[in-house]
Design a protein around this motif. Structure first.
Motif, mmCIF file in Angstrom:
data_model
loop_
_atom_site.group_PDB
_atom_site.id
_atom_site.type_symbol
_atom_site.label_atom_id
_atom_site.label_comp_id
_atom_site.label_asym_id
_atom_site.label_seq_id
_atom_site.Cartn_x
_atom_site.Cartn_y
_atom_site.Cartn_z
ATOM 1 N N PHE A 23 144.963 33.289 131.495
ATOM 2 C CA PHE A 23 144.116 34.339 130.928
ATOM 3 C C PHE A 23 142.846 33.764 130.302
ATOM 4 O O PHE A 23 141.822 34.454 130.239
ATOM 5 C CB PHE A 23 144.913 35.176 129.924
ATOM 6 N N ALA A 24 142.891 32.503 129.868
ATOM 7 C CA ALA A 24 141.660 31.873 129.382
ATOM 8 C C ALA A 24 140.666 31.712 130.531
ATOM 9 O O ALA A 24 139.461 31.967 130.379
ATOM 10 C CB ALA A 24 141.977 30.520 128.751
ATOM 11 N N ALA A 25 141.166 31.291 131.708
ATOM 12 C CA ALA A 25 140.292 31.173 132.882
ATOM 13 C C ALA A 25 139.753 32.540 133.281
ATOM 14 O O ALA A 25 138.576 32.683 133.641
ATOM 15 C CB ALA A 25 141.062 30.543 134.043
ATOM 16 N N ALA A 26 140.609 33.568 133.211
ATOM 17 C CA ALA A 26 140.173 34.924 133.564
ATOM 18 C C ALA A 26 139.135 35.437 132.574
ATOM 19 O O ALA A 26 138.172 36.113 132.960
ATOM 20 C CB ALA A 26 141.381 35.859 133.604
ATOM 21 N N ALA A 27 139.325 35.130 131.293
ATOM 22 C CA ALA A 27 138.361 35.568 130.274
ATOM 23 C C ALA A 27 136.995 34.939 130.517
ATOM 24 O O ALA A 27 135.958 35.606 130.398
ATOM 25 C CB ALA A 27 138.882 35.209 128.881
ATOM 26 N N TRP B 274 141.010 36.323 123.539
ATOM 27 C CA TRP B 274 141.909 37.363 124.052
ATOM 28 C C TRP B 274 143.112 36.747 124.758
ATOM 29 O O TRP B 274 144.194 37.330 124.773
ATOM 30 C CB TRP B 274 141.159 38.262 125.035
ATOM 31 N N ALA B 275 142.915 35.594 125.378
ATOM 32 C CA ALA B 275 143.990 34.968 126.151
ATOM 33 C C ALA B 275 145.163 34.557 125.268
ATOM 34 O O ALA B 275 146.273 34.343 125.773
ATOM 35 C CB ALA B 275 143.455 33.749 126.898
ATOM 36 N N TYR B 276 144.929 34.449 123.963
ATOM 37 C CA TYR B 276 145.969 33.985 123.045
ATOM 38 C C TYR B 276 146.453 35.097 122.116
ATOM 39 O O TYR B 276 147.277 34.850 121.235
ATOM 40 C CB TYR B 276 145.427 32.816 122.210
ATOM 41 N N SER B 277 145.945 36.317 122.325
ATOM 42 C CA SER B 277 146.233 37.400 121.381
ATOM 43 C C SER B 277 147.647 37.949 121.559
ATOM 44 O O SER B 277 148.180 38.011 122.670
ATOM 45 C CB SER B 277 145.220 38.532 121.555
ATOM 46 N N LEU C 172 142.353 42.168 132.016
ATOM 47 C CA LEU C 172 141.444 42.025 130.878
ATOM 48 C C LEU C 172 140.273 43.004 130.973
ATOM 49 O O LEU C 172 139.866 43.604 129.969
ATOM 50 C CB LEU C 172 140.917 40.594 130.808
ATOM 51 N N ALA C 173 139.723 43.165 132.178
ATOM 52 C CA ALA C 173 138.586 44.078 132.348
ATOM 53 C C ALA C 173 138.997 45.518 132.070
ATOM 54 O O ALA C 173 138.242 46.297 131.476
ATOM 55 C CB ALA C 173 138.021 43.944 133.761
ATOM 56 N N TYR C 174 140.203 45.877 132.505
ATOM 57 C CA TYR C 174 140.718 47.226 132.245
ATOM 58 C C TYR C 174 140.873 47.452 130.742
ATOM 59 O O TYR C 174 140.474 48.496 130.200
ATOM 60 C CB TYR C 174 142.059 47.397 132.953
ATOM 61 N N ILE C 175 141.444 46.478 130.035
ATOM 62 C CA ILE C 175 141.615 46.594 128.579
ATOM 63 C C ILE C 175 140.256 46.707 127.897
ATOM 64 O O ILE C 175 140.063 47.531 126.989
ATOM 65 C CB ILE C 175 142.407 45.384 128.042
#
Length: 490
Positions: A367-371, A380-383, A466-469
């Motif tokens: 998720f860090a790469a996606a962010a 956000w990747a760690y939330s 992530l984009a949807y959120i």
């Protein structure tokens, strides 16, 4: 002024000559039935049916649930409780009677074939797919096409009977799995199929790929290669036909394929779009520019085909951000920069896994790469909120189908076929949701960097989630706070 995508300097003379194979005397005698066999016989008969489990009264378990769910699809009000009791037996006999089958009250091979195929009275997407497959053959024969209304009515039944008769199959009017597979293979064998709005599949993807090759050479924004002949594909095709002075039929006829298959010219450029233009090509560019804006958290443009002040300002903003001359016009360099800016680069550092359990280091890396990819805070990747939602929605399984897929959700070997169905727009369950964030197909189209091609890819699924959120809730914390309160899920 209408934008001409391919301003040909000299008049092209398109003298396409088509050679037709001479029909055999047998085909001449049998008319359209012989012609249909000529198109389909190359596939031979469908492969032998897979072994089926014969079920009868007293049986229990997942196979009975599958039987009951299949009967519900045919409008039979059964509760899928996994128990083959008197009610299931009675309903099965009734179904067999209506389908002209032997009324055994058992789920034998013939009954399973009828349940798994399509029958008169069925409705929905699979019926529309069948009608399109039939129409593909009828177009090739110059026959009148069926209305694609997703209703297996008398017209569809008659067309199926004609196909069965021409292939020396039992004439039942039911489209069993073998017939559907034969039609699919016949369509796949065509090299220059006549495609039109509403068609789907690999041939449409090939059409879109060839259109994009020519559009890139001409300095026009590409369309998404989704395998769906949508409005954007129709616009691109008509622009291509206009540029090459082919009849603007909006269909991929033989003359169009002949030009598409050629190497795109290197000395042809589209006139730069500018303020005041109003046409479908402007709408295509607005759609592409919105991909850039959306993944950077900016409000999208209205896709209306009107190159007004708002579109001009958005173009100038893009040019400024990408070190281009700020002209407000969509020239070749601007289009090339936009293509580069919206091209997904999957170079983030994350481990390749089939599952990214919530709160695991692997999930955080993904998720860090996606962010970084879509430009949201890496925090956000760690939330906690993100990982709580990840656990609830998919437990971190990449590509997992929605629970409404039943046994196909738990059978990992079935996921690839579910993914392919979804890429083609075939939704064979109550919900089209899949993947890490369980996004519906419409949101996959909107939020995955590679659209439907990204189904089953971890970075696409993470970026889409992530984009949807971001667009719906602004932050993962707020998404988790509202989880399950407005509707199921988030």
């Amino acid at each position: 002024m209408i934008v001409r995508a391919f301003a040909i300097a000299t008049l092209l003379t398109l003298g396409a000559s088509v050679a037709f194979a001479q029909p055999s005397s047998e085909d001449e005698e049998r008319g359209s039935a012989g012609a249909t066999r000529h198109l389909l016989a190359a596939m031979g008969l469908a492969p032998p049916p897979k072994p089926v489990t014969v079920l009868s009264r007293g049986d229990k378990g997942d196979d009975v649930v599958e039987l009951q769910q299949a009967m519900r699809r045919h409008g039979i009000p059964l509760r899928p409780d996994g128990h083959f009791g008197a009610g299931t037996e009675s309903a099965l006999r009734s179904f067999q009677r209506k389908q002209g089958l032997e009324q055994t009250g058992q789920a034998d091979a013939a009954t399973w074939a009828a349940l798994n195929g399509l029958v008169p009275g069925d409705r929905g997407g699979p019926v529309a797919d069948l009608q399109r497959l039939i129409n593909h053959q009828r177009r090739s024969l110059g026959q009148e096409e069926l209305k694609v209304d997703a209703n297996y009515g008398p017209g569809t039944k008659t067309a199926v009977e004609e196909l069965q008769r021409s292939l020396n199959r039992e004439v039942t009017g039911r489209a069993d799995e073998g017939l559907i597979e034969a039609l699919q293979k016949a369509q796949e064998r065509d090299t220059r199929p006549v495609l039109r709005p509403g068609d789907q599949g690999k041939h449409v993807e090939r059409l879109q790929e060839r259109l994009n090759a020519h559009r890139e050479a001409a300095g026009l924004a590409k369309i998404h290669e989704t395998g769906h002949f949508n409005e954007r594909t129709a616009t691109a095709l008509e622009t291509f036909q206009r540029g090459y002075q082919i009849d603007e039929s909006g269909e991929s006829d033989n003359a169009t394929w002949a030009e598409l298959e050629k190497q795109p010219p290197t000395n042809v450029r589209a006139r730069p779009m500018r303020e005041g233009d109003n046409n479908d090509e402007v709408a295509l560019f607005q759609d592409r520019l919105n991909s850039y804006r959306r993944f950077r958290g900016k409000s999208p443009l209205t896709i209306d085909g009107d190159f007004g002040p708002g579109t001009r300002r958005a173009v100038e903003e893009f040019q400024r951000e990408n070190d281009l001359p700020v002209t407000g016009r969509v020239d070749v360099d601007t289009v090339a920069a936009l293509e580069e800016a919206t091209k997904t680069t999957f170079d983030g550092t994350y481990p390749i896994r089939a599952q990214y359990p919530a709160f695991s280091n692997e999930a955080k890396q993904l998720f860090a790469a996606a962010a970084r990819l879509i430009g949201v805070p890496e925090s956000w990747a760690y939330s906690n909120g993100l990982h709580q939602i990840l656990f609830k929605e998919s437990k971190g399984w990449v590509g997992i189908p929605n629970y409404s897929y039943g046994r196909r959700k738990t059978d990992h070997s079935a996921w690839a076929s579910v993914h392919e169905e979804l890429r083609r727009g075939r939704i064979r369950a109550r919900s089209s949701a899949t993947g890490l964030g369980q996004l519906l197909l419409s949101n996959v189209d909107k939020y995955y960097p590679q659209g439907r091609a990204g189904i089953g890819d971890p970075l696409n699924e993470a970026a889409g989630m992530l984009a949807y959120i971001r667009d719906r809730y602004r932050t993962p914390a707020r998404a988790w706070a509202l989880y399950g309160k407005r509707h199921e899920g988030y």
